[in-house]
Every structure is written in C-alpha cells, then in structure tokens.
Design a protein around this motif. Structure first.
Motif, short mmCIF file in Angstrom:
data_model
loop_
_atom_site.label_atom_id
_atom_site.label_comp_id
_atom_site.label_asym_id
_atom_site.label_seq_id
_atom_site.Cartn_x
_atom_site.Cartn_y
_atom_site.Cartn_z
N ARG A 78 72.75 13.62 -48.14
CA ARG A 78 71.47 13.09 -48.91
C ARG A 78 71.28 14.15 -50.26
O ARG A 78 71.51 15.49 -49.91
N ASP A 79 70.70 14.00 -51.18
CA ASP A 79 70.45 14.67 -52.32
C ASP A 79 69.33 15.46 -52.11
O ASP A 79 67.91 14.90 -51.94
N ASP A 80 69.44 16.88 -51.85
CA ASP A 80 68.33 17.60 -51.81
C ASP A 80 67.36 17.96 -52.82
O ASP A 80 66.41 18.43 -52.76
N LYS A 81 67.91 17.47 -53.93
CA LYS A 81 67.03 18.06 -55.35
C LYS A 81 65.98 17.11 -55.74
O LYS A 81 65.09 17.44 -56.25
N GLY A 103 67.85 10.48 -51.89
CA GLY A 103 67.21 11.69 -51.76
C GLY A 103 66.37 12.01 -50.39
O GLY A 103 66.99 11.19 -49.45
N LYS A 104 65.54 12.77 -50.38
CA LYS A 104 64.69 12.92 -49.30
C LYS A 104 63.36 12.59 -49.16
O LYS A 104 63.10 12.46 -50.53
N TYR A 105 62.48 12.76 -48.55
CA TYR A 105 61.21 12.10 -48.26
C TYR A 105 60.09 13.21 -47.96
O TYR A 105 60.54 14.39 -47.39
N SER A 139 64.33 19.52 -57.89
CA SER A 139 63.91 19.48 -59.09
C SER A 139 63.28 18.39 -59.60
O SER A 139 62.82 18.27 -60.74
N GLU A 140 63.03 17.23 -58.73
CA GLU A 140 62.23 16.01 -58.93
C GLU A 140 61.50 15.45 -57.79
O GLU A 140 61.98 15.69 -56.96
N ILE A 141 60.12 15.25 -58.22
CA ILE A 141 59.04 14.81 -57.13
C ILE A 141 58.92 13.32 -57.68
O ILE A 141 58.41 13.36 -58.88
N PRO A 166 58.53 24.57 -61.04
CA PRO A 166 59.55 23.91 -62.25
C PRO A 166 60.27 22.85 -61.62
O PRO A 166 61.47 22.47 -61.72
N VAL A 167 59.32 21.65 -61.56
CA VAL A 167 60.03 20.54 -60.99
C VAL A 167 59.37 19.35 -61.90
O VAL A 167 58.30 19.32 -62.35
#
Length: 200
Positions: A78-81, A103-105, A139-141, A166-167
C-alpha cells in the motif's frame, strides 16, 4: 416486563439499547433468539463477547483490529505517501469496498461537535498530527469526513492544523449521487456538486 418471563423481558431491554431498535423490533428479535438452536445462540453470544474483548486499536492508524499494527498498516504494497482520514472504522470498510484507494488510513473515532460536547481532544486528531510529524513520507492527506456540519467542521479544523506541514490536504468531493435527478437535490448538495466540478 410487559408480562413476558423475566429472561425474555431482559433480552428485549438489551435489544432496545441498540440504535433504532424500538420495543416491537426488540420483542421480535428476542422471540427469534428463542427459536434459534442452542449452538446458534452460543455462537451469537461468543461473537458479542469477542467483539468487546478481542479487539484493540491499531497503534498506527487507530482503526479497530485484532492485532497491532492492523493488516492495512502492515501491508507493504500500500502507498505510504497518501493518508485518508475518516471518522469511523466502518468508513474504512466502505472505502475498501470501492477497491479504488491504495493508501493508508487514519481513523478519528468521531467528529468535532461542540453541541454534543465533542472537541478536538475527544477524537484522534492529536495522533494524526504526531503521525504526520514523524513520517516524512506522507505527502497527501485526503479528508473523508462525513458531509454534515460536524464532518465539515472537523475537516476545516484539520486542514488549518496541517498548514505548517509540507503535505497536500484534499477533501473528497460531495455532490449528486450517480442516478440522482437535479430537481430532487437540496441546495447544499447542489452547491457541493458545483464546488467539486471537474473538466471532462
């Protein structure tokens, strides 16, 4: 209770503690339990016991799990970013059913609601900020709280809180459901649909 033998009366009272279960439904459920086999009743009782005693919170994402870290946090594919912030554990299951998010949650376990006495310290916002502060890969929320007053307030609070990091903070789109008609949509739904419009 209501002239029933005491064990049935107690069971009716317990069922009535569940959301949207009134006396009639609770009575119907109690009598259904009475008609079940002993094995099924014991299985039902064990499932209730296990849910309460064999689950814990994931130390990373705060989702409910049998062991920590949960299977999603432990999944290296899964994408950690990208981190999707949801209100409740059931929202994770809803997102997972789409098979679109990899991604993750992070699970908040509620939303900010001053009317109900729920403030930022009563949900898992502190844990979210700590997680972002200690993980430079994120990098993204994506904020996926519910499209109601509490969900919007929570989304705005989190977005302001994350400004120094920096997200990239995004919000899931809200608007008209697929198959819905404009004439039946309320003003807020139409406004959100216009707000979330995209080029085709």
């Amino acid at each position: 209770m209501w002239g029933y033998p005491e064990p049935i009366g107690r069971l009716v009272e317990q069922f009535m503690k569940l959301p949207s279960i009134g006396p009639k439904t609770a009575t119907r459920l109690a009598f259904h339990v009475l008609s079940m086999s002993s094995e099924d009743v014991e299985g039902f009782a064990k499932a209730l016991h296990d849910v309460k005693h064999n689950l814990t919170e994931c130390a990373i994402c705060c989702n409910i799990t049998e062991k920590t870290p949960c299977s999603i946090c432990a999944d290296a594919s899964r994408d950690d970013k990208v981190l999707c912030v949801v209100q409740d554990p059931k929202d994770v299951m809803a997102m997972e059913r789409t098979h679109e998010f990899n991604g993750k949650y992070h699970v908040l376990h509620g939303a900010i609601s001053p009317m109900e006495g729920v403030g930022p310290n009563d949900v898992r916002i502190r844990e979210l900020v700590q997680r972002i502060g200690t993980n430079e890969e994120i990098s993204e929320i994506i904020i996926a709280t519910n499209p109601n007053v509490e969900g919007e307030a929570t989304a705005m609070y989190i977005s302001r809180l994350l400004k120094p990091f920096p997200v990239r903070v995004t919000r899931i789109a809200h608007g008209l459901p697929v198959g819905g008609d404009l004439e039946y949509a309320d003003e807020v739904t139409l406004a959100k649909a216009l707000e979330g419009r995209r080029q085709i």
